[in-house]
Design an enzyme around this catalytic site. Structure first.
Site, PDB file in Angstrom:
ATOM      1  N   LYS A  50      16.224  35.491  17.244  1.00 19.39           N
ATOM      2  CA  LYS A  50      17.123  36.645  17.143  1.00 19.39           C
ATOM      3  C   LYS A  50      18.510  36.206  16.719  1.00 19.39           C
ATOM      4  O   LYS A  50      19.097  36.758  15.787  1.00 19.39           O
ATOM      5  CB  LYS A  50      17.165  37.358  18.499  1.00 19.39           C
ATOM      6  CG  LYS A  50      17.681  38.774  18.438  1.00 19.39           C
ATOM      7  CD  LYS A  50      17.675  39.419  19.838  1.00 19.39           C
ATOM      8  CE  LYS A  50      16.278  39.790  20.288  1.00 19.39           C
ATOM      9  NZ  LYS A  50      16.214  40.148  21.720  1.00 19.39           N
ATOM     10  N   ARG A 120      21.309  39.715  25.409  1.00 21.02           N
ATOM     11  CA  ARG A 120      19.904  39.751  24.992  1.00 21.02           C
ATOM     12  C   ARG A 120      19.324  38.353  24.945  1.00 21.02           C
ATOM     13  O   ARG A 120      19.998  37.401  24.577  1.00 21.02           O
ATOM     14  CB  ARG A 120      19.807  40.356  23.582  1.00 21.02           C
ATOM     15  CG  ARG A 120      20.797  41.464  23.335  1.00 21.02           C
ATOM     16  CD  ARG A 120      20.958  41.774  21.865  1.00 21.02           C
ATOM     17  NE  ARG A 120      19.735  42.271  21.273  1.00 21.02           N
ATOM     18  CZ  ARG A 120      19.619  42.548  19.976  1.00 21.02           C
ATOM     19  NH1 ARG A 120      20.624  42.337  19.144  1.00 21.02           N
ATOM     20  NH2 ARG A 120      18.488  43.006  19.514  1.00 21.02           N
ATOM     21  N   MET A 131      11.190  39.078  27.843  1.00 21.46           N
ATOM     22  CA  MET A 131      12.369  38.694  28.601  1.00 21.46           C
ATOM     23  C   MET A 131      13.359  39.846  28.591  1.00 21.46           C
ATOM     24  O   MET A 131      13.096  40.883  28.012  1.00 21.46           O
ATOM     25  CB  MET A 131      12.939  37.414  28.034  1.00 21.46           C
ATOM     26  CG  MET A 131      12.017  36.234  28.300  1.00 21.46           C
ATOM     27  SD  MET A 131      12.615  34.721  27.614  1.00 21.46           S
ATOM     28  CE  MET A 131      12.680  35.148  25.907  1.00 21.46           C
ATOM     29  N   TYR A 900     -15.699  16.755   6.983  1.00 21.53           N
ATOM     30  CA  TYR A 900     -16.024  18.166   7.173  1.00 21.53           C
ATOM     31  C   TYR A 900     -15.835  18.601   8.616  1.00 21.53           C
ATOM     32  O   TYR A 900     -15.774  17.775   9.527  1.00 21.53           O
ATOM     33  CB  TYR A 900     -17.469  18.460   6.741  1.00 21.53           C
ATOM     34  CG  TYR A 900     -18.528  17.831   7.621  1.00 21.53           C
ATOM     35  CD1 TYR A 900     -18.975  18.474   8.776  1.00 21.53           C
ATOM     36  CD2 TYR A 900     -19.078  16.594   7.300  1.00 21.53           C
ATOM     37  CE1 TYR A 900     -19.933  17.890   9.595  1.00 21.53           C
ATOM     38  CE2 TYR A 900     -20.035  16.003   8.116  1.00 21.53           C
ATOM     39  CZ  TYR A 900     -20.458  16.655   9.263  1.00 21.53           C
ATOM     40  OH  TYR A 900     -21.403  16.088  10.075  1.00 21.53           O
TER      41      TYR A 900
END
Ligand code: ADP
Ligand code: MG
Ligand code: MG
Length: 924
Positions: A50, A120, A131, A900
């Site tokens: 954020k 925040r 949260m 593989y």
């Protein structure tokens, strides 16, 4: 220039002690954004997602309210120092607040024009709703009057104050609902007040009402905590900062981290940001939007908003918001501004964005943006279409698709006939595509109980909160009656790949009576309900499901050009095949499984478990006869009967695989799996074999093992009874010969795998039989069959002595299921007692049987690869445990240089993409 001047000022204004601590720290504690921006999008580790993106948006000129981010390093410090802060932090925060005050021309705690902020959380990877967030911080009995005066809107000021007390009381002071079924105590007071005043909407409450509510809220806090609601704004701020750091270790955040494998050490950042107000009147609004549809990936503007509201109203699902399209009429100028932002965001971040905005008196502000969570279907569609739009290249696009999400193109949908016949009882918003049928559970706990009973569950709630996460994990689908497509339920469902219908307004859930009523029908908890997350339809009862479009196309039941979903699938698979180095094989025991796997793109069989061929019909009895035999004569008699069955199975497999390699593992069952424990079945068996019952019982007793997982199984069985190995090998080579010499010959490429080898002598013993029988069959038919023999590496001793073993083994296939059991000294079937606790204490980051324990088991594998190659440079290497279908484990195998991975048929497409991603990440 400006920036460094500012930093110098910050340093000089700090206290003396900070000088020393500053010298020892690598990074600043606090990063500003706004007129001066210290961070950018690449700094997620330090600023959280954020904070990093707020900085980036501010830097590219988007309207972001100013603020600052306290770094994740402070969070680390906080937990390392008994929940305290570095000494310099207080000063740094004060300086940063000063900067915000200057930009906003407001004062924090000022009585005339108070600055309010939000506090925040923000982790490196977004953890939506996990949260805590606090809004309107900085209000108290004095500043609320100031806000009322300066805004000329007392109602607004008191609304902000009551919201702030509510959030602060909940998050910082712990005043919460007593349990899942009772209501939030603040909401209760609010509802009671509305009722007593005869008002139905929050917006009907006037300033005086809200002022009264504030008094009640404060009283509630005093009663519940014995403490007064704090009036000092800095006390408020530090309380909030502490709560956000503290929320990193709350229960739901821990659960979320486990689900997504987020390490506990990362920590969260704290963002403090000037408030802007979506609740300042009818020209104000708040909302959440996606630059494309996150449910199906379509390129359409998607989202919702609420007029005269604050952000969390939309997310919490308390009021059902309006679709973003309605804004074009209601707030045309803001809508136009928003459309511009939408384009700018995609151009800049080069991915679909999920953003939060607020409009204050017609002015648009950006509060958050991040790469939007999306369903598997959307992830694929967006990636493919963004390549077409030249927003990204193929490599980037492939890395953007979570490999697991391919699965969502393959999962079943409702059978259209059954869906038509079912009674539709309501409709909600389609928020997580797919079809889900299950029993109704009204609480997370009920969902868990029902699911542990082995039943399918649809979690039905008025709205979900982060505390419901566990219940959601246990459910097939989620139905909510309130909240829109960006509500918590929708967000989490999309991320978990769960079917979800939300905001079904005409459905009523009564928690007390435990009923769900809709369309004149009343359903009880435990009744069946079906929801279609693609259309939003809700049905009474159980609906049969049908194959996905992709599956139908692959099976020839639908034309490829009829299905856009198939086109997307195919595109991603083709790109993947272009970039991957690992080959993808499958674990298949029957021709039908093999055919499915080949349709999904399997390039061979990496594990055919021959014991699975013995469970069906009469075979099991011959098998039992063979096990119970007292001597070789009896045993050979039983084996003779089994041989034709085995041969036939192999013929089918070889044909289905058409020349692709087929690894056949010789018999490896714990014996008890074949022996009946039930008296009636024992009697039947005795009759059928013409043996006395007592004899059967005696033999079973004699064959009893205390710990069959570590008993007479694998090559030990073949060493004890060489005639079993001989029969199996004969069946393989005779089948090969018959397929190769048939009228329409098919090439055959068998690889014989000896299980559970730990000593080179074990391998030598079995190898001798394989080569002898192979030669016999080849001579008899006068043909050459190209085959190799190798071993499964599934006990640590095999890995440790790899150099010796590879002298004889032409290939290693890591049997990581058993290798994990034997390395960890842990039986997969007996971990139930402690597993939850291990998860809770974060001892296992992930289930070691689902995702390879790279540091432990992986180390053994690496050792085996290096040492095995030493004696045989062209040693063929693969993995055939369940880990071979897990993207992280696949990446590890790629790095190890295996040739593989071999996974179950439905995971083949996931493995193709994961293998490509491993190759692409390595190049980066
Ligand atoms: P989450 O991470 O759970 O989404 P946020 O920190 O984004 O929580 O905050 C929740 C809501 O609060 C968001 O919807 C956002 O719009 C709103 N919000 C946060 N900060 C501000 C702010 N400075 N001004 C106005 N609204 C805000
Ligand atoms: Mg948010
Ligand atoms: Mg095994």
């Amino acid at each position: 220039m400006k920036q460094s001047a500012m930093k110098a000022k910050a340093a000089s204004s700090s206290t003396k002690t900070s000088t020393t601590s500053k010298a020892s720290r690598a990074h600043p504690y606090v990063y500003n954004f706004g007129r001066q921006t210290d961070g950018n999008a690449s700094m997620r580790e330090l600023l959280g997602g954020k904070g990093a993106n707020l900085a980036e948006m501010a830097a590219i000129g988007l309207p972001v309210p100013p603020g600052f981010t306290i770094s994740t390093e402070v969070c680390t410090y906080f937990y390392a120092h008994d929940r305290s802060y570095p000494r310099a932090l207080a000063g740094d925060v004060k300086t940063a607040i000063g900067l915000v005050e200057a930009q906003m021309k407001k004062t924090f705690g000022g009585k005339d024009n108070p600055l309010l902020v939000s506090v925040r959380s923000g982790a490196r990877d977004s953890m939506p709703g996990m949260m805590d967030t606090i809004l309107n911080l900085g209000l108290n009995d004095v500043t609320v009057e100031g806000l009322a005066n300066i805004s000329g809107n007392p109602r607004f000021a008191w609304d902000c104050y009551r919201r702030f007390i509510q959030m602060y009381g909940d998050v910082v002071m712990g005043v919460q609902a007593a349990d899942e079924e009772s209501h939030d105590p603040f909401h209760e007071l609010l509802d009671a007040l509305k009722k007593s005043l005869g008002k139905s909407q929050d917006s009907d409450l006037n300033a005086a009402d809200l002022q009264a509510l504030v008094a009640q809220y404060k009283e509630l806090i005093r009663k519940r905590t014995g403490k007064a609601f704090p009036q000092d704004v800095y006390e408020q701020l530090w309380g909030a900062i502490g709560a956000v750091f503290g929320s990193w270790k709350n229960e739901r955040a821990i659960l979320y981290r486990q689900q997504y494998g987020i390490p506990a050490e990362w920590g969260t950042a704290v963002n403090v940001q000037a408030m802007v107000f979506g609740n300042a009147g009818d020209d104000s609004a708040t909302g959440v939007a996606f630059t494309r549809d996150p449910a199906n990936g379509e390129k359409s503007f998607y989202g919702e908003y609420l007029v005269n509201a604050q952000g969390e109203d939309v997310v919490a699902g308390v009021r059902t918001p309006k679709p973003i399209a309605a804004m074009e009429k209601e707030l045309p100028e803001s809508f136009a501004a928003l459309e511009k932002v939408r384009t700018k965001l995609e151009k800049h971040f080069k991915d679909m964005q999920d953003f939060e905005f607020t409009i204050e008196k017609g002015r648009l502000f950006m509060l958050q943006t991040r790469n939007g969570k999306r369903t598997g279907l959307a992830a694929i569609r967006i990636a493919v279409e963004m390549v077409k739009e030249k927003l990204m290249d193929q490599r980037t696009a492939l890395l953007k698709i979570p490999a697991e999400s391919v699965d969502s193109l393959l999962v079943p949908i409702f059978d259209s006939k059954s869906q038509k016949e079912a009674q539709m009882i309501g409709k909600g918003l389609p928020a997580g595509p797919g079809a889900a049928t299950g029993r109704i559970a009204f609480t997370a706990a009920a969902a868990e109980i029902e699911s542990r009973k082995g039943n399918k569950v649809v979690l039905c709630r008025t709205e979900t909160s982060p505390d419901d996460l566990k219940g959601m994990l246990y459910s097939q689908g989620i139905l909510t009656t309130r909240g829109g497509v960006s509500s918590h339920a929708a967000l989490v469902a999309r991320q978990l790949g769960k079917v979800c219908v939300c905001g079904a307004g005409e459905v009523t859930i009564n928690y007390e009576k435990r009923t769900l009523s809709a369309g004149g029908v009343v359903l009880q908890e435990g009744d069946y309900i079906s929801i279609n997350g693609t259309t939003g339809a809700i049905y009474k009862g159980l609906i049969e499901s049908a194959d996905s479009e992709v599956k139908r196309v692959l099976e020839g039941a639908m034309k490829p050009e009829k299905s856009y979903t198939y086109e997307l699938f195919q595109t991603v698979m083709e790109w993947s095949d272009k970039y991957r180095r690992l080959r993808i094989r499958t674990n298949a025991d029957t021709p039908a499984m093999a055919e499915t796997a080949v349709a999904y793109g399997a390039e061979g069989i990496g594990l055919c478990r021959t014991e699975h061929m013995f469970f069906e019909g009469d075979r099991i009895d011959y098998m039992r006869q063979m096990i119970l035999a007292v001597d070789q004569v009896q045993r050979q008699e039983a084996l003779k009967k089994l041989l034709p069955f085995q041969r036939k199975d192999f013929v089918g497999l070889f044909k289905a695989m058409a020349g692709r390699p087929v690894t056949i593992r010789l018999l490896d069952p714990p014996l008890h799996e074949f022996l009946p424990q039930d008296d009636a079945v024992r009697r039947q068996l005795a009759d059928k074999l013409g043996l006395p019952l007592e004899f059967v019982i005696e033999r079973i007793k004699a064959l009893h093992e205390e710990n069959p997982m570590l008993g007479c199984r694998g090559c030990r069985l073949g060493i004890l009874y060489p005639e079993i190995t001989e029969m199996q090998v004969r069946a393989v080579f005779e089948a090969a010969a018959s397929v190769m010499t048939a009228k329409n010959p098919v090439a055959v490429n068998p690889e014989i795998m000896i299980p559970l080898v730990g000593f080179k002598q074990e391998l030598a013993d079995q190898l001798a039989i394989v080569h002898r029988v192979a030669k016999e069959v080849m001579n008899k038919h006068g043909i050459e069959i190209d085959y190799i023999v190798g071993t499964m590496v599934e006990v640590p001793r095999a890995a440790i002595t790899a150099e010796e073993i590879a002298v004889q083994a032409q290939f290693f296939s890591f049997g990581t299921n058993d290798l994990t059991q034997t390395t960890l000294g842990l039986s997969r079937d007996d971990m139930g007692l402690f597993y939850d606790e291990y998860q809770r204490k974060e001892i296992y980051n992930k289930n070691p049987f689902a995702s390879l324990d790279q540091t432990g088991v992986g180390k053994l594998m690496q050792f085996a690869v290096e040492n095995g190659r030493r004696s045989r440079p062209d040693l063929k290497l693969g993995i055939c445990g369940e880990h071979a279908g897990d993207p992280d484990s696949i990446e590890f195998c790629h790095r190890l240089g295996l040739h593989y991975v071999s996974c179950s048929p439905p995971r083949v497409p996931i493995a193709r993409l994961a293998a490509a991603q491993a190759a692409l990440r390595e190049k980066k």
